[in-house]
Design an enzyme around this catalytic site. Sequence first.
Site, PDB file in Angstrom:
ATOM      1  N   GLU A 271       0.834  -1.201   0.000  1.00 55.35           N
ATOM      2  CA  GLU A 271       0.000   0.000   0.000  1.00 55.35           C
ATOM      3  C   GLU A 271       0.871   1.254   0.000  1.00 55.35           C
ATOM      4  O   GLU A 271       0.872   2.027   0.952  1.00 55.35           O
ATOM      5  CB  GLU A 271      -0.767  -0.062   1.309  1.00 55.35           C
ATOM      6  CG  GLU A 271      -2.014   0.681   1.421  1.00 55.35           C
ATOM      7  CD  GLU A 271      -2.553   0.341   2.798  1.00 55.35           C
ATOM      8  OE1 GLU A 271      -3.505  -0.432   2.860  1.00 55.35           O
ATOM      9  OE2 GLU A 271      -1.992   0.814   3.796  1.00 55.35           O
ATOM     10  N   PRO A 272       1.651   1.416  -1.054  1.00 56.74           N
ATOM     11  CA  PRO A 272       2.565   2.549  -1.063  1.00 56.74           C
ATOM     12  C   PRO A 272       1.872   3.872  -1.386  1.00 56.74           C
ATOM     13  O   PRO A 272       0.930   3.908  -2.181  1.00 56.74           O
ATOM     14  CB  PRO A 272       3.544   2.189  -2.187  1.00 56.74           C
ATOM     15  CG  PRO A 272       2.755   1.321  -3.104  1.00 56.74           C
ATOM     16  CD  PRO A 272       1.729   0.610  -2.284  1.00 56.74           C
ATOM     17  N   GLY A 273       2.336   4.912  -0.757  1.00 55.23           N
ATOM     18  CA  GLY A 273       1.926   6.261  -1.123  1.00 55.23           C
ATOM     19  C   GLY A 273       3.112   6.933  -1.787  1.00 55.23           C
ATOM     20  O   GLY A 273       3.204   7.054  -3.006  1.00 55.23           O
ATOM     21  N   ARG A 310       6.818  19.970   3.759  1.00 58.46           N
ATOM     22  CA  ARG A 310       7.630  18.931   4.413  1.00 58.46           C
ATOM     23  C   ARG A 310       8.871  19.458   5.140  1.00 58.46           C
ATOM     24  O   ARG A 310       9.153  19.009   6.258  1.00 58.46           O
ATOM     25  CB  ARG A 310       8.014  17.821   3.420  1.00 58.46           C
ATOM     26  CG  ARG A 310       6.792  17.059   2.885  1.00 58.46           C
ATOM     27  CD  ARG A 310       7.188  15.904   1.973  1.00 58.46           C
ATOM     28  NE  ARG A 310       7.829  14.843   2.706  1.00 58.46           N
ATOM     29  CZ  ARG A 310       9.104  14.534   2.596  1.00 58.46           C
ATOM     30  NH1 ARG A 310       9.893  15.181   1.759  1.00 58.46           N
ATOM     31  NH2 ARG A 310       9.606  13.556   3.319  1.00 58.46           N
ATOM     32  N   TYR A 314       8.850  18.489   9.005  1.00 58.91           N
ATOM     33  CA  TYR A 314       9.724  17.384   9.427  1.00 58.91           C
ATOM     34  C   TYR A 314      11.209  17.691   9.256  1.00 58.91           C
ATOM     35  O   TYR A 314      12.045  16.828   9.504  1.00 58.91           O
ATOM     36  CB  TYR A 314       9.444  16.118   8.602  1.00 58.91           C
ATOM     37  CG  TYR A 314       8.003  15.751   8.408  1.00 58.91           C
ATOM     38  CD1 TYR A 314       7.217  15.334   9.489  1.00 58.91           C
ATOM     39  CD2 TYR A 314       7.424  15.795   7.146  1.00 58.91           C
ATOM     40  CE1 TYR A 314       5.889  14.983   9.294  1.00 58.91           C
ATOM     41  CE2 TYR A 314       6.102  15.437   6.956  1.00 58.91           C
ATOM     42  CZ  TYR A 314       5.344  15.038   8.030  1.00 58.91           C
ATOM     43  OH  TYR A 314       4.035  14.682   7.839  1.00 58.91           O
ATOM     44  N   CYS A 346       4.657  35.157   5.962  1.00 56.04           N
ATOM     45  CA  CYS A 346       5.006  35.906   7.169  1.00 56.04           C
ATOM     46  C   CYS A 346       5.159  34.921   8.315  1.00 56.04           C
ATOM     47  O   CYS A 346       4.269  34.778   9.164  1.00 56.04           O
ATOM     48  CB  CYS A 346       3.930  36.926   7.492  1.00 56.04           C
ATOM     49  SG  CYS A 346       4.091  38.344   6.452  1.00 56.04           S
ATOM     50  N   TYR A 382       3.126  14.003  -0.405  1.00 59.18           N
ATOM     51  CA  TYR A 382       2.914  14.818   0.805  1.00 59.18           C
ATOM     52  C   TYR A 382       3.378  16.264   0.612  1.00 59.18           C
ATOM     53  O   TYR A 382       3.878  16.887   1.540  1.00 59.18           O
ATOM     54  CB  TYR A 382       3.612  14.167   2.016  1.00 59.18           C
ATOM     55  CG  TYR A 382       3.183  12.731   2.204  1.00 59.18           C
ATOM     56  CD1 TYR A 382       1.898  12.446   2.646  1.00 59.18           C
ATOM     57  CD2 TYR A 382       4.037  11.680   1.887  1.00 59.18           C
ATOM     58  CE1 TYR A 382       1.476  11.133   2.784  1.00 59.18           C
ATOM     59  CE2 TYR A 382       3.613  10.358   2.014  1.00 59.18           C
ATOM     60  CZ  TYR A 382       2.335  10.092   2.462  1.00 59.18           C
ATOM     61  OH  TYR A 382       1.918   8.803   2.586  1.00 59.18           O
TER      62      TYR A 382
HETATM   63  C1  LIG Z   1       0.135   6.853   4.849  1.00 59.87           C
HETATM   64  C2  LIG Z   1      -0.239   5.467   4.692  1.00 59.87           C
HETATM   65  C3  LIG Z   1       0.349   4.671   3.704  1.00 59.87           C
HETATM   66  C4  LIG Z   1       1.403   5.176   2.771  1.00 59.87           C
HETATM   67  O1  LIG Z   1       2.583   5.470   3.410  1.00 59.87           O
HETATM   68  P1  LIG Z   1       3.866   5.797   2.515  1.00 59.87           P
HETATM   69  O2  LIG Z   1       4.948   5.982   3.511  1.00 59.87           O
HETATM   70  O3  LIG Z   1       3.567   7.047   1.760  1.00 59.87           O
HETATM   71  O4  LIG Z   1       4.088   4.645   1.611  1.00 59.87           O
HETATM   72  C5  LIG Z   1      -0.083   3.389   3.574  1.00 59.87           C
HETATM   73  N1  LIG Z   1      -1.040   2.893   4.378  1.00 59.87           N
HETATM   74  C6  LIG Z   1      -1.628   3.635   5.322  1.00 59.87           C
HETATM   75  C7  LIG Z   1      -2.689   3.040   6.156  1.00 59.87           C
HETATM   76  C8  LIG Z   1      -1.248   4.934   5.520  1.00 59.87           C
HETATM   77  O5  LIG Z   1      -1.830   5.643   6.484  1.00 59.87           O
END
Ligand SMILES: *Cc1c(COP(=O)(O)O)cnc(C)c1O
Length: 424
Positions: A271-273, A310, A314, A346, A382
């Site tokens: 489940e990559p983002g 970001r 972070y 600002c 992000y």
């Molecule tokens: C944020 C999130 C991801 C993705 O995380 P990445 O670090 O961007 O790959 C996958 N699963 C869940 C449940 C998340 O909250």
Amino acid sequence: MAAEYQSIRKEIAGVPVEKLATEFGGTPLFVYDADVIKARCASLREFGTVRFAQKACPNLAILKLIKEQGVKVDAVSAGEILRALAVGYKPEEIAYTADIFDDDALELVTGKAFGCVVNVGSPDMIYQLGLALGDRADGFELTMRVNPGFGHGHSKKTNTGGPLSKHGVWFSQIHQCVQTAEHFGMDITGLHMHIGSGSDFEHLAQVCEMMECVATAIGSRIKSISCGGGLPTPYHTGEEYFDVARYTELWHKSIASLEASFGHKIELETEPGRYLVADSCSLVTKIQAIKKQEENVFYLVDAGFTHLPRPMLYGSYHPISIAYNPVNGGPTKQGTQEVIVGGPLCESGDVFTQEEGGVVVRRELPFANVGDYLVLEVAGAYCSAMASNYNSKFLAPEVLIEGGVPRLVRKKQSFEHLIANEIF
Ligand SMILES: *Cc1c(COP(=O)(O)O)cnc(C)c1O
């Protein structure tokens, strides 16, 4: 293979930076390269199911492109479920992952998006879902996000497991969850662990082992296992790209041993983002002022942490390059200098060159002039997704380049849109 980022660039995915900067609503401008996203999707073919965690980059055009690659989708809110439906995902291709239901989300998963995978992160969610489904709860299959008691993450704010993490069902409450589900006639058939250990293989081995333990404890009702996201993208030159083969090898071993003991197939999900989108995108900004204060040189650009938060949140590092504006006729001086890159807000934290804790640092960048473009790279994950209207800054336009052809996929926000919901 290691990443290599250049400090001077002329084009993005074959299109001159200055053309992009002038033809789509000006700067700041997010520019996405479809070929990179397609390549990242293709690289994960070893997984049974790939699910895009759209919170990293929810633009509908990006979502549609990712859908066309055969990738499913994860949603963490009602709005994200609606985005997924809007680009044509069927409910069963969408997973809702959260630690709570708000009213909007519960209404959707029991209504318009009925049939989507519900991935619960708290015992309360199971109870609320059972009640809301009523007669339809019987036979409903859930998946459960587990907090294994330890975590991993690139900063304290992104750690996703352990006793201080709010995410997932605490491992000692798993049996209670199974019972609550059964009380409503529902069944927990999938497990999920999003710990974010994609680059740390020792830690990953620990996660796999824990997942095997939890699955074994729940028993053969388990049909799918999601190893969550957290697959890394290199942000620094010299950092290695993610080793997909090594990652899947560890998971396949765990899955095979569970399949042997359960006697049926188990679907492995990832489940990559970040991984699918991060290095597909650059934020093109324009240098609007250059200031010198004692030994410090500032390049001040027209994007701030409202566009790319970001570094401020972070202390994250983004590679930066300069694209000379042809109207300036190139640099007036060859070579590089150490500079601080800041934005228009600002707020003293509005600096792109800072480390964790807000420590401002200098970056060696090519000499440049006012009017030249400064490109913040690896800005697909992000960044736009976390943008805000603080200081009443307009959200930036977004462009997607496919086959060398750029097209606008989000207009620059207008003042009318900015104030649309306000009443006075
Ligand atoms: C944020 C999130 C991801 C993705 O995380 P990445 O670090 O961007 O790959 C996958 N699963 C869940 C449940 C998340 O909250």
